[in-house]
Design an enzyme around this catalytic site. Structure first.
Site, mmCIF file in Angstrom:
data_model
loop_
_atom_site.group_PDB
_atom_site.id
_atom_site.type_symbol
_atom_site.label_atom_id
_atom_site.label_comp_id
_atom_site.label_asym_id
_atom_site.label_seq_id
_atom_site.Cartn_x
_atom_site.Cartn_y
_atom_site.Cartn_z
ATOM 1 N N ASP A 255 0.774 -1.178 -0.107
ATOM 2 C CA ASP A 255 0.192 0.065 0.061
ATOM 3 C C ASP A 255 0.760 1.178 -0.050
ATOM 4 O OD1 ASP A 255 -2.050 -1.757 0.264
ATOM 5 O OD2 ASP A 255 -2.877 -0.879 1.966
ATOM 6 N N ASP A 256 0.157 2.438 -0.266
ATOM 7 C CA ASP A 256 0.710 3.748 -0.215
ATOM 8 C C ASP A 256 1.902 4.353 -1.244
ATOM 9 O OD1 ASP A 256 -0.940 3.619 1.930
ATOM 10 O OD2 ASP A 256 0.728 4.121 3.379
ATOM 11 N N HIS A 306 -5.947 2.851 -3.832
ATOM 12 C CA HIS A 306 -5.830 3.106 -2.619
ATOM 13 C C HIS A 306 -6.367 4.445 -2.000
ATOM 14 C CE1 HIS A 306 -4.957 2.222 1.551
ATOM 15 N NE2 HIS A 306 -3.806 2.950 1.620
ATOM 16 N N HIS A 310 -5.324 9.458 0.617
ATOM 17 C CA HIS A 310 -5.060 8.603 1.860
ATOM 18 C C HIS A 310 -6.051 9.391 2.960
ATOM 19 C CE1 HIS A 310 -3.386 5.999 4.692
ATOM 20 N NE2 HIS A 310 -2.966 5.102 3.605
ATOM 21 N N HIS A 398 3.736 -2.233 3.239
ATOM 22 C CA HIS A 398 4.010 -1.014 2.406
ATOM 23 C C HIS A 398 5.225 -0.606 1.661
ATOM 24 C CE1 HIS A 398 0.944 -0.738 5.664
ATOM 25 N NE2 HIS A 398 0.252 0.477 5.073
#
Ligand code: ZN
Length: 440
Positions: A255-256, A306, A310, A398
């Site tokens: 993620d991210d 995603h 955020h 991540h």
């Protein structure tokens, strides 16, 4: 407020004077991180969460100024937390954009979003002149008398964009020809961008872009070329995979990202072992790293959504949730010619409205959390996965940290040795393994 979006953003060099309502967005759709190394801090507590991304530029004066600003924001947030009794977790989300102009001017824009009883967004800017070796103000960049022309350009642009919001005293006062009104700025390759804080000129924060050619009597700066990418239109080279439906399979998810440093290292390991993973990327970073996204697709990995910036979706309005999701879908499609089929909401936070806004795409959480953001420790991530992994797992990591990239490099061959096929989340669904993973 509308999120503005341009098709094929990097192909377009805007020569128009434009303006933007802010939500961690630049006018051309992406976060620009042209300078410095990204640092990430995450906190996930019972009552609040923080997701903080900032640059380390290795110039003492600038790094100190950034730290000072981060400390102020964190302390202000912590002190508001003391009286906060809302049902949602409070949230502090800090992201940044950095720009390099003429190999001389470094601009940092910190975008601070806070969600407690109310939601607020503040922009902080720092501009550093490498030749003078100091942080500078707008009067160091534009010659005397600029403020009358700049004031007129700003007023015209905002009146065009927000015709109903510009008849206030605050608008007149804070866009009047006074240098102090234009002190929040950055120098982009193609334009000077001015920021106006929430509640100062309009009731939301807003930016105005002024191409250098519109102010050429006051500055010698000229537009530089903006990087160009070619949208990916060729599916022919995507690998054909041999997945055995009867053998165990799991999905590694990251993620991210993408991150310029660690995502390619993870992709190298996946490619070497003919394994696949799913990357839940942020829309804001998608246009910054088009080559990495295209590589993901070409090598048989999956790209998931995603969101754009955020934020915890459950505290946003339906319109804003839709914008976060749709803008990211379109941004990823612009780069890869594919729409993501899976969405992972930040922090795994979802409710009925989030589900409604998913437009039939699957909302995916995870079944094995490596807590890599907390430990930042390769050994701990590896051990956690090896101790708990089972058929059908969706593993959360991540691609922001060296420790995670190192863990992935160890885990990929190790998991294969243990008999697991490393597939994408959609493949896990396709082969009916999703019951084992906690997917909704
Ligand atoms: Zn995340």
């Amino acid at each position: 407020m509308k999120i503005q979006k341009l098709l094929c953003p990097l192909l377009i060099i805007s020569m128009m004077c434009g303006c933007n309502a802010h939500k961690a967005l630049s006018s051309n759709g992406g976060v620009h991180q042209e300078f410095g190394d990204s640092q990430h801090e995450k906190y996930y507590e019972d009552t609040y969460m923080m997701n903080i991304t900032y640059p380390n530029v290795h110039i003492e004066e600038v790094d100190e100024a950034i730290q000072k600003q981060l400390d102020i924001c964190k302390q202000a947030f912590q002190s508001k937390l003391k009286t906060y009794a809302g049902k949602d977790k409070a949230e502090l989300n800090i992201d940044y954009q950095s720009y390099l102009k003429d190999h001389r001017y470094i601009s940092i824009m910190l975008d601070v979003f806070e969600s407690l009883d109310d939601q607020h967004e503040q922009i902080y800017t720092i501009v550093y002149d490498e030749e003078k070796e100091q942080i500078i103000g707008i009067e160091d960049v534009l010659k005397d008398d600029f403020s009358k022309t700049v004031s007129a350009l700003v007023q015209d642009t905002l009146k065009q964009q927000y015709p109903d919001e510009c008849e206030t005293k605050d608008f007149q006062l804070h866009t009047a020809p006074a240098p102090a009104n234009f002190e929040d700025f950055i120098l982009r390759k193609d334009a000077l961008v001015l920021y106006f804080q929430e509640g100062r000129v309009l009731d939301h924060s807003v930016s105005v872009e002024i191409p250098y050619e519109d102010i050429d009597t006051f500055t010698s700066m000229k537009a530089e070329d903006v990087a160009v990418f070619v949208p990916y239109e060729d599916f022919l080279n995507e690998p054909v995979k041999n997945i055995d439906p009867d053998k165990p399979m799991i999905a590694l998810t990251f993620d991210d990202g993408p991150s310029k440093k660690y995502t390619p290292a993870i992709l190298d390991a996946l490619q070497e072992h003919q394994a696949s993973a799913t990357f839940f990327v942020l829309g804001s970073r998608a246009t910054e790293f088009p080559d990495i996204l295209q590589r993901m697709v070409l090598e048989g990995n999956e790209i998931g959504n995603h969101t754009f910036s955020h934020k915890q979706l459950t505290t946003l309005s339906k319109e804003n949730i839709e914008e976060e999701i749709t803008h990211t879908q379109e941004t990823i499609h612009d780069v890869t010619n594919k729409y993501p089929q899976v969405i992972r909401p930040p922090y795994g936070s979802k409710n009925d409205t989030v589900m409604e806004c998913a437009q039939g795409k699957k909302i995916v959480t995870w079944s094995l959390d490596t807590l890599d953001w907390k430990s930042r420790n390769t050994e701990s991530v590896v051990q956690k996965v090896l101790a708990d992994v089972k058929d059908g797992d969706i593993i959360l990591m991540h691609d922001l940290y060296a420790s995670t990239a190192e863990a992935a490099i160890i885990l990929i061959p190790k998991l294969q040795e243990m008999g697991f096929q490393l597939v994408t989340v959609s493949e896990l669904y396709e082969y009916g393994k999703h019951d084992a993973g906690k997917i909704t």
